[in-house]
Design a protein around this motif. Structure first.
Motif, PDB file in Angstrom:
ATOM      1  N   ASN A 293     -31.968 -34.340  45.450  1.00  0.00           N
ATOM      2  CA  ASN A 293     -32.758 -33.235  46.033  1.00  0.00           C
ATOM      3  C   ASN A 293     -34.302 -33.561  45.824  1.00  0.00           C
ATOM      4  O   ASN A 293     -35.059 -33.491  46.637  1.00  0.00           O
ATOM      5  CB  ASN A 293     -32.591 -32.007  45.946  1.00  0.00           C
ATOM      6  N   ALA A 294     -34.580 -34.172  44.413  1.00  0.00           N
ATOM      7  CA  ALA A 294     -35.948 -34.407  44.051  1.00  0.00           C
ATOM      8  C   ALA A 294     -36.402 -35.741  44.102  1.00  0.00           C
ATOM      9  O   ALA A 294     -37.423 -36.180  43.988  1.00  0.00           O
ATOM     10  CB  ALA A 294     -36.115 -33.751  42.453  1.00  0.00           C
ATOM     11  N   GLY A 295     -35.345 -36.580  44.837  1.00  0.00           N
ATOM     12  CA  GLY A 295     -35.759 -37.875  44.826  1.00  0.00           C
ATOM     13  C   GLY A 295     -35.679 -38.819  43.769  1.00  0.00           C
ATOM     14  O   GLY A 295     -36.359 -39.927  43.807  1.00  0.00           O
ATOM     15  N   LEU A 296     -34.886 -38.692  42.736  1.00  0.00           N
ATOM     16  CA  LEU A 296     -34.949 -39.191  41.571  1.00  0.00           C
ATOM     17  C   LEU A 296     -33.459 -40.287  41.539  1.00  0.00           C
ATOM     18  O   LEU A 296     -32.390 -39.474  42.100  1.00  0.00           O
ATOM     19  CB  LEU A 296     -34.734 -38.250  40.079  1.00  0.00           C
ATOM     20  N   PRO A 297     -33.516 -41.500  41.224  1.00  0.00           N
ATOM     21  CA  PRO A 297     -32.415 -42.335  41.110  1.00  0.00           C
ATOM     22  C   PRO A 297     -31.695 -41.655  40.016  1.00  0.00           C
ATOM     23  O   PRO A 297     -32.099 -40.823  39.019  1.00  0.00           O
ATOM     24  CB  PRO A 297     -32.800 -43.625  41.015  1.00  0.00           C
ATOM     25  N   ILE A 298     -30.279 -41.850  40.039  1.00  0.00           N
ATOM     26  CA  ILE A 298     -29.358 -41.369  39.038  1.00  0.00           C
ATOM     27  C   ILE A 298     -28.809 -42.485  37.871  1.00  0.00           C
ATOM     28  O   ILE A 298     -28.478 -43.709  38.515  1.00  0.00           O
ATOM     29  CB  ILE A 298     -28.067 -40.804  39.503  1.00  0.00           C
ATOM     30  N   ILE A 299     -28.900 -42.318  36.552  1.00  0.00           N
ATOM     31  CA  ILE A 299     -28.273 -43.185  35.693  1.00  0.00           C
ATOM     32  C   ILE A 299     -27.090 -42.211  35.118  1.00  0.00           C
ATOM     33  O   ILE A 299     -27.352 -41.323  34.285  1.00  0.00           O
ATOM     34  CB  ILE A 299     -29.372 -43.944  34.731  1.00  0.00           C
ATOM     35  N   CYS A 300     -26.051 -42.773  35.175  1.00  0.00           N
ATOM     36  CA  CYS A 300     -24.745 -42.097  34.804  1.00  0.00           C
ATOM     37  C   CYS A 300     -23.721 -42.893  34.234  1.00  0.00           C
ATOM     38  O   CYS A 300     -23.651 -44.127  34.228  1.00  0.00           O
ATOM     39  CB  CYS A 300     -24.129 -41.019  35.852  1.00  0.00           C
ATOM     40  N   SER A 301     -22.590 -42.076  33.562  1.00  0.00           N
ATOM     41  CA  SER A 301     -21.439 -42.929  33.173  1.00  0.00           C
ATOM     42  C   SER A 301     -20.686 -43.436  34.264  1.00  0.00           C
ATOM     43  O   SER A 301     -20.610 -43.030  35.623  1.00  0.00           O
ATOM     44  CB  SER A 301     -20.600 -41.851  32.542  1.00  0.00           C
ATOM     45  N   ASN A 302     -19.943 -44.613  34.087  1.00  0.00           N
ATOM     46  CA  ASN A 302     -19.271 -45.381  34.887  1.00  0.00           C
ATOM     47  C   ASN A 302     -17.697 -44.799  35.272  1.00  0.00           C
ATOM     48  O   ASN A 302     -16.816 -45.491  35.418  1.00  0.00           O
ATOM     49  CB  ASN A 302     -19.328 -46.724  34.930  1.00  0.00           C
ATOM     50  N   PHE A 303     -17.660 -43.507  35.065  1.00  0.00           N
ATOM     51  CA  PHE A 303     -16.296 -42.871  35.427  1.00  0.00           C
ATOM     52  C   PHE A 303     -15.851 -43.298  36.892  1.00  0.00           C
ATOM     53  O   PHE A 303     -16.935 -43.198  37.655  1.00  0.00           O
ATOM     54  CB  PHE A 303     -16.322 -41.569  35.115  1.00  0.00           C
ATOM     55  N   PRO A 304     -14.801 -43.535  37.233  1.00  0.00           N
ATOM     56  CA  PRO A 304     -14.469 -43.798  38.711  1.00  0.00           C
ATOM     57  C   PRO A 304     -15.086 -43.019  39.680  1.00  0.00           C
ATOM     58  O   PRO A 304     -15.332 -43.401  40.840  1.00  0.00           O
ATOM     59  CB  PRO A 304     -12.788 -43.929  38.541  1.00  0.00           C
ATOM     60  N   THR A 305     -14.858 -41.514  39.492  1.00  0.00           N
ATOM     61  CA  THR A 305     -15.407 -40.524  40.595  1.00  0.00           C
ATOM     62  C   THR A 305     -16.942 -40.862  40.380  1.00  0.00           C
ATOM     63  O   THR A 305     -17.448 -40.731  41.717  1.00  0.00           O
ATOM     64  CB  THR A 305     -15.139 -39.157  40.004  1.00  0.00           C
ATOM     65  N   TRP A 306     -17.588 -40.915  39.707  1.00  0.00           N
ATOM     66  CA  TRP A 306     -19.314 -40.952  39.552  1.00  0.00           C
ATOM     67  C   TRP A 306     -19.599 -42.226  39.766  1.00  0.00           C
ATOM     68  O   TRP A 306     -20.616 -42.242  40.830  1.00  0.00           O
ATOM     69  CB  TRP A 306     -19.653 -41.029  38.162  1.00  0.00           C
ATOM     70  N   LYS A 307     -19.009 -43.231  39.766  1.00  0.00           N
ATOM     71  CA  LYS A 307     -19.319 -44.726  40.090  1.00  0.00           C
ATOM     72  C   LYS A 307     -19.359 -44.551  41.698  1.00  0.00           C
ATOM     73  O   LYS A 307     -19.891 -45.190  42.364  1.00  0.00           O
ATOM     74  CB  LYS A 307     -18.812 -45.939  39.641  1.00  0.00           C
ATOM     75  N   ALA A 308     -18.153 -44.122  42.313  1.00  0.00           N
ATOM     76  CA  ALA A 308     -17.766 -43.972  43.667  1.00  0.00           C
ATOM     77  C   ALA A 308     -18.844 -43.309  44.470  1.00  0.00           C
ATOM     78  O   ALA A 308     -19.529 -43.557  45.425  1.00  0.00           O
ATOM     79  CB  ALA A 308     -16.297 -43.537  43.901  1.00  0.00           C
TER      80      ALA A 308
END
Length: 380
Positions: A293-308
């Motif tokens: 919503n704030a226009g920020l890219p996400i850096i997150c863990s590569n869990f299957p649900t998150w990566k998808a």
């Protein structure tokens, strides 16, 4: 029946400023014409009387068992007096209170915020056999107590446990404060943002090492963080500990203050590098939608649900949370390619504006509650 249906939301656990309960559900119901009440602890600052929601206070207990016993009884007495058409409870410990409130003239809704079974399995202060026993006992009791209740679900995957549940997803409110943000006019800063409660299960110790991996990179935490944990995080950062910034050590941070942070800096990214746990791996984190919503890219863990998720909306980078080189590479990629970082952020913003927002869920909520009111009339 009264012309104006009465709805009462009840929590003795959540902060009164909880976004899902108050800012989304209560305010949406009041706006739609429901006579809306909110039974919760005292709010600081106080909830606005002009919002159309009547806040009825219950006593705050620091002791968990006193809260479960005396707080629940207090909430029950105050809820009973209101003689509502719909009661909505938000804490598992209120299940028995909710069952006492249920009668043939009303509906009772259990709003499931969390996967409580896997949450119990993470309580490391309890021996593992006790955790397993409690989780199974909880599920057994829950099935019995809630069988005559309606259930709303904050996450899609909860439907596997509650097939009869109605998904009212925890998508963000569209925030007008973010509408005019132009991330192209100023350079991105070497700062990463984390919002929400800071815990080990939510990656605190992983996030704490980022300044050591990339000297000069600051990580800003905005959310409640235990003081002892903050000190451990600073120890991990070592000589770079000055690049760990906290707002919320041992205190709750209001929604409005978190919003301030989103617009105060031109952040490089929002982060969510969680270690793998059953409790989080299937979730679409609320903070994802807020970052987007704030226009920020996400850096997150590569869990299957998150990566998808980040791949589908082309809004971030998913990496192995235990691979320091992969974390460093992802941050460096955004750092060295600001246009790419802005593109990911804008992709996320558009996804929220067009699809992943509370406005759509609000319509579902109001329609469903009107259906529940109609069922009450038909059952009379």
């Amino acid at each position: 029946m009264k012309d104006q249906a009465k709805v009462v939301h009840i929590t003795t656990v959540h902060n009164p400023h909880d976004p899902r309960i108050y800012y989304k559900q209560c305010l949406s119901l009041a706006k739609a014409g429901f006579d809306t009440y909110f039974i919760a602890q005292e709010a600081s600052p106080a909830l606005k009387e002009t919002d159309g929601v009547t806040h009825i206070k219950v006593k705050t207990y620091s002791n968990r068992f006193r809260r479960m016993l005396f707080g629940s009884w207090d909430a029950y007495r105050k809820a009973k007096r209101l003689k509502a058409d719909i009661y909505v409870f938000h804490d598992p410990e209120l299940m028995f209170v909710a069952s006492l409130l249920k009668n043939k003239h009303n509906r009772v809704v259990y709003d499931v915020h969390e996967d409580y079974v896997t949450s119990m399995l993470q309580k490391e202060y309890l021996p593992k056999p006790i955790r397993l026993l409690f989780s199974k006992l909880y599920r057994f009791i829950e099935k019995i107590v809630t069988r005559k209740m309606d259930i709303s679900l904050a996450e899609k995957y909860y439907q596997a446990f509650y097939p009869q549940g109605k998904t009212i997803l925890n998508y963000p409110l569209l925030n007008d404060r973010f509408t005019d943000i132009d991330r192209t006019t100023k350079p991105l800063v070497d700062k990463l943002l984390y919002t929400g409660n800071v815990t080990e299960e939510r990656g605190a110790l992983i996030h704490a090492k980022i300044p050591k991996l990339l000297p000069g990179m600051t990580v800003q935490f905005v959310g409640k963080c235990d003081g002892a944990l903050a000190r451990r995080m600073q120890s991990i950062a070592g000589e770079e500990k000055e690049h760990l910034h906290f707002e919320g050590i041992d205190q709750f941070v209001l929604k409005e203050r978190i919003e301030d942070y989103y617009i105060e800096e031109n952040w490089l990214a929002g982060i969510a590098l969680f270690p793998p746990t059953d409790h989080y791996m299937k979730k679409e984190l609320t903070k994802f939608f807020e970052y987007m919503n704030a226009g920020l890219p996400i850096i997150c863990s590569n869990f299957p649900t998150w990566k998808a998720f980040v791949d589908k909306y082309r809004c971030g980078i998913a990496v192995d949370p235990f691979d320091d080189d992969a974390i460093k590479e992802a941050i460096t990629r955004l750092r060295q390619n600001p246009e790419y970082a802005r593109e990911l952020g804008e992709n996320g913003r558009q996804a929220v504006l067009q699809e992943l927002n509370w406005k759509r869920e609000e319509s579902k909520l109001i329609l469903w509650y009107n259906e529940l009111i109609q069922k009450i009339k038909e059952d009379k």
